[in-house]
Design a protein around this motif. Structure first.
Motif, PDB file in Angstrom:
ATOM      1  N   MET A 122      39.527 -33.555   9.252  1.00 27.71           N
ATOM      2  CA  MET A 122      39.892 -32.500   8.314  1.00 27.71           C
ATOM      3  C   MET A 122      39.871 -32.971   6.862  1.00 27.71           C
ATOM      4  N   ILE A 123      39.626 -34.277   6.639  1.00 23.05           N
ATOM      5  CA  ILE A 123      39.746 -34.820   5.279  1.00 23.05           C
ATOM      6  C   ILE A 123      38.590 -35.737   4.883  1.00 23.05           C
ATOM      7  N   ASP A 124      37.751 -36.158   5.831  1.00 20.18           N
ATOM      8  CA  ASP A 124      36.705 -37.127   5.460  1.00 20.18           C
ATOM      9  C   ASP A 124      35.592 -36.450   4.675  1.00 20.18           C
ATOM     10  N   GLY A 125      34.584 -37.253   4.276  1.00 23.49           N
ATOM     11  CA  GLY A 125      33.484 -36.714   3.476  1.00 23.49           C
ATOM     12  C   GLY A 125      33.537 -37.225   2.053  1.00 23.49           C
ATOM     13  N   TYR A 167      25.408 -27.154   6.952  1.00 22.93           N
ATOM     14  CA  TYR A 167      26.754 -26.818   6.463  1.00 22.93           C
ATOM     15  C   TYR A 167      27.724 -27.726   7.203  1.00 22.93           C
ATOM     16  N   ILE A 168      28.336 -28.657   6.477  1.00 29.00           N
ATOM     17  CA  ILE A 168      29.248 -29.628   7.091  1.00 29.00           C
ATOM     18  C   ILE A 168      30.647 -29.013   7.107  1.00 29.00           C
ATOM     19  N   ASN A 233      22.922 -28.254  -5.154  1.00 33.49           N
ATOM     20  CA  ASN A 233      21.708 -27.497  -5.525  1.00 33.49           C
ATOM     21  C   ASN A 233      21.869 -25.991  -5.329  1.00 33.49           C
ATOM     22  N   GLY A 234      23.029 -25.475  -5.759  1.00 35.30           N
ATOM     23  CA  GLY A 234      23.232 -24.032  -5.713  1.00 35.30           C
ATOM     24  C   GLY A 234      23.501 -23.456  -4.339  1.00 35.30           C
ATOM     25  N   LYS A 235      23.785 -24.320  -3.351  1.00 37.14           N
ATOM     26  CA  LYS A 235      24.104 -23.838  -2.003  1.00 37.14           C
ATOM     27  C   LYS A 235      25.413 -24.479  -1.537  1.00 37.14           C
ATOM     28  N   ILE A 236      26.183 -23.747  -0.744  1.00 37.16           N
ATOM     29  CA  ILE A 236      27.407 -24.300  -0.161  1.00 37.16           C
ATOM     30  C   ILE A 236      27.017 -25.268   0.948  1.00 37.16           C
ATOM     31  N   THR A 237      27.516 -26.495   0.845  1.00 36.56           N
ATOM     32  CA  THR A 237      27.064 -27.573   1.728  1.00 36.56           C
ATOM     33  C   THR A 237      28.169 -28.096   2.634  1.00 36.56           C
ATOM     34  N   GLU A 238      29.422 -27.977   2.182  1.00 32.80           N
ATOM     35  CA  GLU A 238      30.523 -28.604   2.926  1.00 32.80           C
ATOM     36  C   GLU A 238      31.801 -27.806   2.670  1.00 32.80           C
TER      37      GLU A 238
END
Length: 259
Positions: A122-125, A167-168, A233-238
């Motif tokens: 829930m917190i890594d990345g 999407y991570i 780059n303008g996209k939701i990734t995570e």
């Protein structure tokens, strides 16, 4: 806002949170406004004195706080942390500063889930903020996503916010990808679990990280949703989140709004 000013705000907010573990009052005395501290955590009484008064108890129960990421937007500092507070929890705290002192605080706390469908915690990345020059664009994108998709105003736009299925996901019950999100939402519908976002209260961002604070219903309970997004780059990734039920009025220790 200079880089040093950002660092200073993060340092002060972090010191205040870490003092909940050490039990030492210096940081709270130095960095929290003596008369003007508005507490939106409704389980706590208002004001700085209440915070200082809770220190011994917090230390005795073995409270621990480890801050993992921080972002600063104007006078707001967001800290994303692992807590040990009656068991492992994930917390997002928001502090508002005025003239270098903390005058307002909001937070959400959720039980930490060890085994998630995505295999991420829930917190890594990533923790390092990138793309400072894109802060406003990223805040706009995330606000548009929350309003169009989570609030259901333009559901047909869903795919436009993402780079395919990339999407991570750190939400504890959802698998990676848009496919994972879709599966989780379907499961809620099948179980007839009411899940609804009704108000967007705050959008706080720095670089590629944007936090939204929303109000809604989950399983019929009034709920606070803290959603943290990373944009690339303008996209939701995570995406990370901390979801907490709102206390009923009779259990509240202060009369401030939850938001």
């Amino acid at each position: 806002m200079t880089f040093n000013h950002h660092n200073e705000l993060v340092r002060k907010a972090t010191a205040v949170l870490e003092s909940l573990e050490s039990g030492s009052p210096e940081a709270i005395t130095a960095y929290v406004h003596p008369e003007k501290y508005i507490q939106h955590n409704q389980a706590l009484s208002d004001g700085r004195e209440a915070m200082l008064g809770a220190m011994d108890h917090l230390r005795e129960i073995g409270t621990k706080v480890s801050v993992k990421r921080a972002l600063v937007d104007g006078d707001f500092v967001v800290l994303h942390s692992v807590y040990d507070f009656f068991g492992p929890k994930i917390g997002i705290d928001i502090f508002r500063f005025e003239n270098g002192l903390i005058v307002e605080h909001w937070d959400n706390l959720q039980e930490m889930v060890e085994k998630t469908p995505s295999g991420h915690t829930m917190i890594d990345g990533p923790v390092t903020i990138q793309d400072i020059d894109k802060t406003d664009a990223n805040k706009g994108l995330v606000q548009s996503y929350v309003e169009s998709i989570l609030f259901g105003k333009n559901p047909e736009l869903l795919n436009s916010y993402f780079d395919g299925d990339r999407y991570i996901q750190h939400s504890p019950h959802i698998a990676d990808g848009l496919s994972g999100l879709h599966t989780a939402l379907q499961a809620l519908t099948e179980k007839k679990i009411e899940f609804q976002y009704t108000h967007l209260h705050q959008v706080i961002g720095q670089g590629d990280f944007v936090l939204t604070v929303s109000e809604g219903l989950f399983d019929g309970q009034p709920t606070a949703f803290y959603d943290l997004f990373r944009v690339e780059n303008g996209k939701i990734t995570e995406h990370w989140d901390v979801v907490e039920a709102i206390l009923p009025a009779e259990k509240r220790r202060n009369s401030n709004s939850r938001f």
